[in-house]
Write a protein that holds these residues in place. Structure first.
Motif, mmCIF file in Angstrom:
data_model
loop_
_atom_site.group_PDB
_atom_site.id
_atom_site.type_symbol
_atom_site.label_atom_id
_atom_site.label_comp_id
_atom_site.label_asym_id
_atom_site.label_seq_id
_atom_site.Cartn_x
_atom_site.Cartn_y
_atom_site.Cartn_z
ATOM 1 N N SER A 290 0.753 -1.004 0.079
ATOM 2 C CA SER A 290 -0.109 -0.134 -0.038
ATOM 3 C C SER A 290 0.992 1.281 0.167
ATOM 4 C CB SER A 290 -0.981 -0.009 1.334
ATOM 5 O OG SER A 290 -0.242 0.135 2.399
ATOM 6 N N LEU A 291 0.023 2.418 -0.370
ATOM 7 C CA LEU A 291 0.989 3.617 -0.234
ATOM 8 C C LEU A 291 -0.146 4.424 0.675
ATOM 9 C CD1 LEU A 291 1.393 4.743 -3.712
ATOM 10 C CD2 LEU A 291 3.118 3.945 -2.349
ATOM 11 N N LEU A 292 0.565 5.447 1.527
ATOM 12 C CA LEU A 292 -0.150 6.523 2.123
ATOM 13 C C LEU A 292 -0.094 7.815 1.547
ATOM 14 C CD1 LEU A 292 1.031 5.626 5.865
ATOM 15 C CD2 LEU A 292 -1.116 4.994 4.727
ATOM 16 N N VAL A 293 -0.973 8.222 1.249
ATOM 17 C CA VAL A 293 -1.102 9.760 0.466
ATOM 18 C C VAL A 293 -1.748 10.772 1.564
ATOM 19 C CG1 VAL A 293 -0.968 8.942 -1.659
ATOM 20 C CG2 VAL A 293 -3.169 9.397 -0.950
ATOM 21 N N GLY A 294 -1.371 12.147 1.371
ATOM 22 C CA GLY A 294 -2.056 13.233 2.277
ATOM 23 C C GLY A 294 -2.167 14.323 1.543
ATOM 24 N N GLY A 295 -3.075 15.161 1.909
ATOM 25 C CA GLY A 295 -3.288 16.540 1.464
ATOM 26 C C GLY A 295 -4.471 17.205 2.228
ATOM 27 N N PRO A 296 -5.390 18.037 1.411
ATOM 28 C CA PRO A 296 -6.365 18.481 2.141
ATOM 29 C C PRO A 296 -7.551 17.840 2.885
ATOM 30 C CG PRO A 296 -5.722 19.705 -0.015
ATOM 31 C CD PRO A 296 -5.208 18.317 0.100
ATOM 32 N N ALA A 297 -7.681 16.483 2.353
ATOM 33 C CA ALA A 297 -8.782 15.767 2.961
ATOM 34 C C ALA A 297 -8.073 14.849 3.894
ATOM 35 C CB ALA A 297 -9.311 14.804 1.658
ATOM 36 N N GLY A 298 -6.934 14.966 4.385
ATOM 37 C CA GLY A 298 -6.284 14.158 5.241
ATOM 38 C C GLY A 298 -5.474 12.948 4.723
ATOM 39 N N ILE A 299 -5.282 11.886 5.228
ATOM 40 C CA ILE A 299 -4.650 10.914 5.123
ATOM 41 C C ILE A 299 -5.431 9.459 4.546
ATOM 42 C CG2 ILE A 299 -3.064 8.908 6.156
ATOM 43 C CD1 ILE A 299 -2.769 10.805 8.521
ATOM 44 N N LYS A 300 -4.902 9.131 3.517
ATOM 45 C CA LYS A 300 -5.705 8.024 2.720
ATOM 46 C C LYS A 300 -4.697 6.801 2.395
ATOM 47 C CE LYS A 300 -8.948 10.935 0.437
ATOM 48 N NZ LYS A 300 -9.512 11.346 -1.138
ATOM 49 N N LYS A 301 -5.128 5.730 2.622
ATOM 50 C CA LYS A 301 -4.392 4.324 2.323
ATOM 51 C C LYS A 301 -4.817 3.673 1.063
ATOM 52 C CE LYS A 301 -3.326 -0.248 4.120
ATOM 53 N NZ LYS A 301 -3.438 -1.262 5.234
ATOM 54 N N LEU A 302 -4.254 3.653 0.184
ATOM 55 C CA LEU A 302 -4.394 3.075 -1.238
ATOM 56 C C LEU A 302 -3.554 1.951 -1.382
ATOM 57 C CD1 LEU A 302 -3.669 6.564 -3.164
ATOM 58 C CD2 LEU A 302 -5.906 5.571 -2.282
ATOM 59 N N GLN A 303 -3.974 0.783 -2.040
ATOM 60 C CA GLN A 303 -3.494 -0.396 -2.198
ATOM 61 C C GLN A 303 -2.872 -0.375 -3.576
ATOM 62 O OE1 GLN A 303 -4.305 -1.747 0.949
ATOM 63 N NE2 GLN A 303 -3.406 -3.406 -0.572
ATOM 64 N N LEU A 304 -1.452 -0.916 -3.464
ATOM 65 C CA LEU A 304 -1.026 -0.870 -4.876
ATOM 66 C C LEU A 304 -1.183 -2.043 -5.880
ATOM 67 C CD1 LEU A 304 2.704 0.044 -3.378
ATOM 68 C CD2 LEU A 304 1.598 1.288 -5.132
ATOM 69 N N PRO A 305 -1.294 -1.980 -6.956
ATOM 70 C CA PRO A 305 -1.294 -3.041 -7.768
ATOM 71 C C PRO A 305 -0.408 -4.020 -7.526
ATOM 72 C CG PRO A 305 -1.451 -0.994 -9.092
ATOM 73 C CD PRO A 305 -0.825 -0.683 -7.784
ATOM 74 N N GLN A 306 -0.855 -5.368 -7.778
ATOM 75 C CA GLN A 306 0.104 -6.483 -7.745
ATOM 76 C C GLN A 306 0.969 -6.598 -8.852
ATOM 77 O OE1 GLN A 306 0.590 -8.243 -5.177
ATOM 78 N NE2 GLN A 306 -0.683 -6.713 -4.097
#
Length: 360
Positions: free
Chosen positions: A344-360
Protein backbone atom coordinates in the motif's frame (compact mmCIF):
# COMPACT_ATOMS: atom_id res chain seq x y z
CA UNK A 1 18.48 39.82 -4.16
CA UNK A 2 18.07 37.75 -1.02
CA UNK A 3 15.06 37.48 1.21
CA UNK A 4 13.42 40.62 -0.12
CA UNK A 5 12.21 38.74 -3.19
CA UNK A 6 8.51 37.86 -3.46
CA UNK A 7 7.24 34.26 -3.67
CA UNK A 8 7.09 33.03 -7.22
CA UNK A 9 6.28 29.33 -7.39
CA UNK A 10 2.99 27.46 -7.21
CA UNK A 11 3.92 25.23 -4.33
CA UNK A 12 5.57 28.04 -2.45
CA UNK A 13 2.26 29.89 -2.41
CA UNK A 14 0.55 26.67 -1.39
CA UNK A 15 2.89 25.87 1.49
CA UNK A 16 3.13 29.45 2.65
CA UNK A 17 -0.60 30.24 2.60
CA UNK A 18 -0.99 29.95 6.38
CA UNK A 19 2.29 31.84 6.79
CA UNK A 20 1.08 34.74 4.65
CA UNK A 21 -1.98 35.37 6.77
CA UNK A 22 0.09 35.26 9.96
CA UNK A 23 2.64 37.64 8.47
CA UNK A 24 -0.04 40.23 7.74
CA UNK A 25 -1.28 40.17 11.32
CA UNK A 26 2.13 39.94 13.01
CA UNK A 27 0.55 37.78 15.68
CA UNK A 28 2.26 34.68 17.00
CA UNK A 29 -0.29 33.17 19.35
CA UNK A 30 0.25 29.94 17.39
CA UNK A 31 3.65 29.66 19.07
CA UNK A 32 2.14 29.91 22.54
CA UNK A 33 -1.08 27.92 22.23
CA UNK A 34 -1.13 24.09 22.13
CA UNK A 35 -2.63 22.11 19.28
CA UNK A 36 -6.30 21.30 19.88
CA UNK A 37 -7.17 17.58 20.13
CA UNK A 38 -9.53 16.60 17.32
CA UNK A 39 -11.12 13.33 16.27
CA UNK A 40 -10.92 14.64 12.71
CA UNK A 41 -7.16 15.32 12.73
CA UNK A 42 -6.42 12.41 10.37
CA UNK A 43 -9.00 13.84 7.93
CA UNK A 44 -7.58 17.36 8.06
CA UNK A 45 -4.87 19.01 6.00
CA UNK A 46 -1.65 16.93 5.99
CA UNK A 47 1.67 18.14 4.55
CA UNK A 48 3.98 15.15 5.16
CA UNK A 49 3.78 11.43 5.93
CA UNK A 50 6.81 9.25 6.74
CA UNK A 51 7.56 5.84 8.17
CA UNK A 52 10.39 5.58 10.70
CA UNK A 53 11.30 2.29 12.32
CA UNK A 54 7.93 0.56 12.92
CA UNK A 55 5.72 3.62 13.17
CA UNK A 56 4.03 5.98 10.70
CA UNK A 57 3.96 9.74 11.30
CA UNK A 58 2.02 12.59 9.71
CA UNK A 59 2.19 16.36 10.23
CA UNK A 60 -0.26 19.06 9.17
CA UNK A 61 -1.95 22.32 9.99
CA UNK A 62 -2.73 23.73 13.43
CA UNK A 63 0.16 21.79 14.97
CA UNK A 64 -1.23 18.36 14.15
CA UNK A 65 1.19 15.46 14.63
CA UNK A 66 -0.24 11.97 14.18
CA UNK A 67 1.27 8.53 14.69
CA UNK A 68 0.10 5.06 13.76
CA UNK A 69 1.27 1.46 14.00
CA UNK A 70 -0.72 0.24 10.98
CA UNK A 71 -1.24 3.29 8.74
CA UNK A 72 -5.01 3.19 9.33
CA UNK A 73 -5.64 4.01 12.97
CA UNK A 74 -4.07 7.31 13.96
CA UNK A 75 -3.37 8.87 17.35
CA UNK A 76 -2.90 12.61 17.84
CA UNK A 77 0.19 13.70 19.76
CA UNK A 78 0.39 16.39 22.42
CA UNK A 79 1.93 19.40 20.68
CA UNK A 80 2.70 22.78 22.32
CA UNK A 81 2.10 24.96 19.21
CA UNK A 82 -0.56 25.55 16.57
CA UNK A 83 1.88 26.36 13.79
CA UNK A 84 1.39 24.37 10.60
CA UNK A 85 4.00 21.61 10.49
CA UNK A 86 5.71 20.55 7.26
CA UNK A 87 8.15 17.74 8.01
CA UNK A 88 9.15 15.17 10.64
CA UNK A 89 12.13 12.86 11.20
CA UNK A 90 13.00 10.13 13.72
CA UNK A 91 16.65 9.00 13.69
CA UNK A 92 15.88 6.55 16.51
CA UNK A 93 12.61 4.93 17.63
CA UNK A 94 12.34 7.38 20.54
CA UNK A 95 13.96 10.62 19.36
CA UNK A 96 12.17 12.75 16.78
CA UNK A 97 12.00 16.31 15.44
CA UNK A 98 9.32 18.20 13.50
CA UNK A 99 9.50 21.60 11.76
CA UNK A 100 7.14 24.06 10.15
CA UNK A 101 5.80 27.59 9.95
CA UNK A 102 7.04 30.40 12.16
CA UNK A 103 10.44 28.67 12.04
CA UNK A 104 9.32 26.23 14.69
CA UNK A 105 11.38 23.18 15.70
CA UNK A 106 9.74 20.56 17.95
CA UNK A 107 11.31 17.58 19.71
CA UNK A 108 9.94 14.30 21.05
CA UNK A 109 11.77 11.86 23.32
CA UNK A 110 8.97 9.28 23.60
CA UNK A 111 8.42 8.07 20.04
CA UNK A 112 6.19 10.98 19.01
CA UNK A 113 3.51 10.90 21.72
CA UNK A 114 4.48 14.23 23.32
CA UNK A 115 6.49 17.18 22.02
CA UNK A 116 8.32 20.26 23.29
CA UNK A 117 9.34 23.40 21.42
CA UNK A 118 13.10 23.77 20.95
CA UNK A 119 13.22 26.77 18.62
CA UNK A 120 11.14 29.28 16.69
CA UNK A 121 11.58 32.00 14.09
CA UNK A 122 11.69 34.79 16.65
CA UNK A 123 15.10 33.48 17.67
CA UNK A 124 16.35 33.10 14.10
CA UNK A 125 17.10 36.75 13.39
CA UNK A 126 18.29 37.70 16.88
CA UNK A 127 20.74 34.81 17.23
CA UNK A 128 21.80 35.09 13.59
CA UNK A 129 22.54 38.79 13.98
CA UNK A 130 24.74 38.22 17.03
CA UNK A 131 26.56 35.37 15.30
CA UNK A 132 27.27 37.15 12.02
CA UNK A 133 28.27 40.39 13.72
CA UNK A 134 30.89 38.40 15.61
CA UNK A 135 32.01 36.64 12.42
CA UNK A 136 32.28 39.99 10.63
CA UNK A 137 34.45 41.40 13.43
CA UNK A 138 36.71 38.35 13.46
CA UNK A 139 36.97 38.19 9.64
CA UNK A 140 37.14 41.84 8.44
CA UNK A 141 38.29 40.85 4.94
CA UNK A 142 35.32 38.56 4.32
CA UNK A 143 32.62 40.45 2.41
CA UNK A 144 29.95 37.82 3.02
CA UNK A 145 29.53 38.43 6.73
CA UNK A 146 28.44 42.12 6.58
CA UNK A 147 25.90 41.08 3.96
CA UNK A 148 24.59 38.34 6.27
CA UNK A 149 24.39 40.88 9.11
CA UNK A 150 22.04 42.94 6.94
CA UNK A 151 19.97 39.88 6.15
CA UNK A 152 19.59 39.04 9.83
CA UNK A 153 18.58 42.64 10.61
CA UNK A 154 15.90 42.31 7.95
CA UNK A 155 14.82 38.94 9.37
CA UNK A 156 14.32 40.58 12.77
CA UNK A 157 12.11 43.24 11.19
CA UNK A 158 9.97 40.52 9.63
CA UNK A 159 9.44 38.50 12.81
CA UNK A 160 8.83 34.74 12.84
CA UNK A 161 7.56 34.72 9.28
CA UNK A 162 9.65 32.08 7.55
CA UNK A 163 8.87 28.34 7.52
CA UNK A 164 11.25 25.43 7.81
CA UNK A 165 10.50 22.84 5.15
CA UNK A 166 12.74 19.89 6.05
CA UNK A 167 14.46 18.30 9.02
CA UNK A 168 17.03 15.52 9.00
CA UNK A 169 19.09 14.04 11.83
CA UNK A 170 22.19 12.03 10.99
CA UNK A 171 22.07 10.47 14.47
CA UNK A 172 20.44 11.26 17.80
CA UNK A 173 22.55 14.41 18.30
CA UNK A 174 23.61 15.80 14.92
CA UNK A 175 20.94 17.28 12.67
CA UNK A 176 19.99 19.98 10.18
CA UNK A 177 16.86 21.94 9.30
CA UNK A 178 16.26 23.72 6.00
CA UNK A 179 13.69 26.26 4.88
CA UNK A 180 12.47 29.28 2.99
CA UNK A 181 14.94 31.88 1.74
CA UNK A 182 17.88 29.57 2.31
CA UNK A 183 17.35 29.09 6.05
CA UNK A 184 19.68 26.39 7.35
CA UNK A 185 20.57 25.54 10.95
CA UNK A 186 22.46 22.70 12.58
CA UNK A 187 22.67 21.15 16.01
CA UNK A 188 25.30 18.87 17.50
CA UNK A 189 23.61 18.36 20.87
CA UNK A 190 20.16 17.06 20.01
CA UNK A 191 18.65 20.50 19.57
CA UNK A 192 19.67 22.10 22.85
CA UNK A 193 21.51 24.64 20.70
CA UNK A 194 20.90 25.53 17.04
CA UNK A 195 23.70 27.15 15.05
CA UNK A 196 23.55 29.31 11.91
CA UNK A 197 25.43 27.79 8.98
CA UNK A 198 24.05 29.88 6.13
CA UNK A 199 27.58 31.00 5.27
CA UNK A 200 28.62 27.40 4.49
CA UNK A 201 25.99 27.00 1.75
CA UNK A 202 26.50 28.18 -1.84
CA UNK A 203 23.05 29.75 -2.09
CA UNK A 204 23.84 33.40 -2.53
CA UNK A 205 20.36 34.29 -3.81
CA UNK A 206 18.76 32.76 -0.72
CA UNK A 207 16.56 30.41 -2.74
CA UNK A 208 14.11 28.22 -0.86
CA UNK A 209 15.44 24.79 0.15
CA UNK A 210 12.63 22.29 -0.41
CA UNK A 211 14.09 18.79 -0.10
CA UNK A 212 17.02 16.74 1.17
CA UNK A 213 18.32 13.23 0.51
CA UNK A 214 21.43 11.19 1.20
CA UNK A 215 24.20 10.47 -1.26
CA UNK A 216 26.72 7.68 -0.88
CA UNK A 217 29.11 8.31 1.99
CA UNK A 218 28.82 8.89 5.71
CA UNK A 219 27.34 12.38 5.67
CA UNK A 220 27.06 13.40 2.02
CA UNK A 221 23.73 14.78 0.87
CA UNK A 222 22.01 16.85 -1.76
CA UNK A 223 19.53 19.69 -1.46
CA UNK A 224 17.01 20.72 -4.10
CA UNK A 225 15.13 23.97 -4.21
CA UNK A 226 13.83 27.04 -5.95
CA UNK A 227 14.93 28.20 -9.42
CA UNK A 228 16.71 24.96 -10.34
CA UNK A 229 18.84 24.99 -7.20
CA UNK A 230 20.76 21.75 -6.64
CA UNK A 231 23.45 21.55 -3.97
CA UNK A 232 25.78 18.72 -3.01
CA UNK A 233 27.11 18.88 0.50
CA UNK A 234 28.96 17.14 3.28
CA UNK A 235 27.45 17.55 6.73
CA UNK A 236 30.68 16.79 8.55
CA UNK A 237 32.85 19.23 6.64
CA UNK A 238 30.02 21.79 6.62
CA UNK A 239 29.98 22.54 2.90
CA UNK A 240 27.22 22.65 0.31
CA UNK A 241 28.29 23.50 -3.24
CA UNK A 242 25.92 24.51 -6.01
CA UNK A 243 25.85 22.34 -9.13
CA UNK A 244 25.88 24.77 -12.06
CA UNK A 245 24.97 22.27 -14.79
CA UNK A 246 21.26 21.87 -13.96
CA UNK A 247 19.44 22.18 -17.31
CA UNK A 248 16.36 23.97 -15.96
CA UNK A 249 15.56 27.07 -13.93
CA UNK A 250 12.23 25.98 -12.48
CA UNK A 251 11.78 24.97 -8.86
CA UNK A 252 12.43 21.42 -7.69
CA UNK A 253 9.99 20.58 -4.89
CA UNK A 254 11.03 16.96 -4.33
CA UNK A 255 13.96 14.64 -4.91
CA UNK A 256 14.84 10.99 -4.44
CA UNK A 257 17.99 8.90 -4.53
CA UNK A 258 17.50 5.63 -6.41
CA UNK A 259 19.22 2.44 -5.31
CA UNK A 260 21.74 2.71 -8.14
CA UNK A 261 22.85 6.11 -6.84
CA UNK A 262 20.99 8.20 -9.41
CA UNK A 263 19.23 11.36 -8.22
CA UNK A 264 15.76 12.15 -9.58
CA UNK A 265 14.28 15.63 -9.19
CA UNK A 266 10.68 16.71 -9.72
CA UNK A 267 9.06 20.10 -9.64
CA UNK A 268 7.18 22.92 -11.27
CA UNK A 269 4.96 22.16 -14.27
CA UNK A 270 5.58 18.44 -13.87
CA UNK A 271 9.17 18.58 -15.07
CA UNK A 272 11.55 15.86 -13.88
CA UNK A 273 15.30 15.40 -14.37
CA UNK A 274 17.80 12.69 -13.50
CA UNK A 275 21.56 12.51 -12.98
CA UNK A 276 23.75 9.43 -12.47
CA UNK A 277 26.98 11.33 -11.78
CA UNK A 278 25.96 13.96 -9.21
CA UNK A 279 25.19 16.65 -11.76
CA UNK A 280 27.89 16.30 -14.39
CA UNK A 281 25.32 15.00 -16.88
CA UNK A 282 21.52 15.24 -16.90
CA UNK A 283 18.62 13.67 -18.73
CA UNK A 284 14.99 14.67 -18.71
CA UNK A 285 12.83 11.89 -17.31
CA UNK A 286 10.33 10.25 -19.65
CA UNK A 287 6.85 10.52 -18.12
CA UNK A 288 3.22 11.39 -18.89
CA UNK A 289 2.16 15.04 -18.59
CA UNK A 290 1.21 15.94 -15.00
CA UNK A 291 0.72 18.85 -12.66
CA UNK A 292 3.63 20.07 -10.55
CA UNK A 293 5.50 17.23 -8.84
CA UNK A 294 5.48 17.88 -5.10
CA UNK A 295 6.59 14.71 -3.28
CA UNK A 296 8.29 11.35 -3.76
CA UNK A 297 9.01 8.07 -2.02
CA UNK A 298 11.35 5.13 -2.47
CA UNK A 299 9.39 1.91 -1.93
CA UNK A 300 10.73 -1.12 -0.11
CA UNK A 301 11.14 -2.95 -3.43
CA UNK A 302 13.22 -0.10 -4.90
CA UNK A 303 10.52 1.43 -7.08
CA UNK A 304 10.17 5.22 -7.07
CA UNK A 305 6.80 6.91 -6.65
CA UNK A 306 6.33 10.61 -7.41
CA UNK A 307 3.12 12.58 -6.78
CA UNK A 308 1.57 15.46 -8.70
CA UNK A 309 -0.30 18.07 -6.76
CA UNK A 310 -3.48 17.48 -8.78
CA UNK A 311 -3.60 13.84 -7.60
CA UNK A 312 -1.44 11.99 -10.14
CA UNK A 313 0.75 9.14 -8.92
CA UNK A 314 3.71 8.03 -11.04
CA UNK A 315 5.85 4.91 -10.59
CA UNK A 316 9.27 3.94 -11.95
CA UNK A 317 10.80 0.46 -11.98
CA UNK A 318 14.00 1.51 -13.78
CA UNK A 319 15.63 3.76 -11.15
CA UNK A 320 13.82 6.85 -12.36
CA UNK A 321 14.67 6.76 -16.07
CA UNK A 322 10.97 6.62 -16.94
CA UNK A 323 7.64 6.82 -15.12
CA UNK A 324 4.10 5.64 -15.80
CA UNK A 325 0.81 6.39 -14.09
CA UNK A 326 -0.16 4.16 -11.22
CA UNK A 327 -3.72 2.88 -11.89
CA UNK A 328 -4.91 4.23 -8.54
CA UNK A 329 -6.05 7.68 -7.52
CA UNK A 330 -5.57 9.73 -4.41
CA UNK A 331 -9.02 11.18 -4.98
CA UNK A 332 -7.99 14.83 -4.96
CA UNK A 333 -4.96 16.98 -4.34
CA UNK A 334 -1.87 15.24 -3.01
CA UNK A 335 0.83 17.00 -1.00
CA UNK A 336 2.70 13.94 0.26
CA UNK A 337 3.20 10.24 -0.52
CA UNK A 338 4.86 7.50 1.53
CA UNK A 339 5.39 3.76 1.66
CA UNK A 340 2.49 2.25 3.59
CA UNK A 341 1.93 -1.18 5.12
CA UNK A 342 2.72 -4.12 2.81
CA UNK A 343 1.22 -3.53 -0.64
CA UNK A 344 0.00 0.00 0.00
CA UNK A 345 0.76 3.71 -0.22
CA UNK A 346 -0.18 6.45 2.19
CA UNK A 347 -1.06 9.80 0.64
CA UNK A 348 -1.93 13.06 2.32
CA UNK A 349 -3.42 16.38 1.35
CA UNK A 350 -6.33 18.71 2.12
CA UNK A 351 -8.62 15.76 2.91
CA UNK A 352 -6.18 14.13 5.33
CA UNK A 353 -4.59 10.70 5.11
CA UNK A 354 -5.64 7.97 2.69
CA UNK A 355 -4.38 4.41 2.32
CA UNK A 356 -4.23 3.14 -1.27
CA UNK A 357 -3.58 -0.45 -2.35
CA UNK A 358 -0.77 -0.87 -4.84
CA UNK A 359 -1.48 -3.01 -7.91
CA UNK A 360 0.15 -6.43 -7.77
Amino acid sequence: MGIRRSLVALCVSLLLAPWASVSAQKSYDVLELPAVPSELAAKSLVFAIHKYHDRYFAVGHHGHILYSEDGENWNQAEVPVRSSLLDIHFPTPELGWAVGHEGVILHSADGGQTWVKQYDGLRYGEEGLAFYRKMAEENPDNEDFPFLVEEMEFAISQGADKPLFKVHFHDGEFGHVFGAYGMILKTEDGGQNWQHVLHTTENHSFYHLFDFAHLSGDARFFLSGEAGLFLIGDARSETAVQVESVPWEGSFFTSAAARDGAVVLGGLRGRMFRTEDEGENWEEVQKPPTSSIVDSAVLDDGRLVFAGIAGELLVSSDAGRSFNFLPISGGGRIYTVSQGPVGSLLVGGPAGIKKLQLPQ
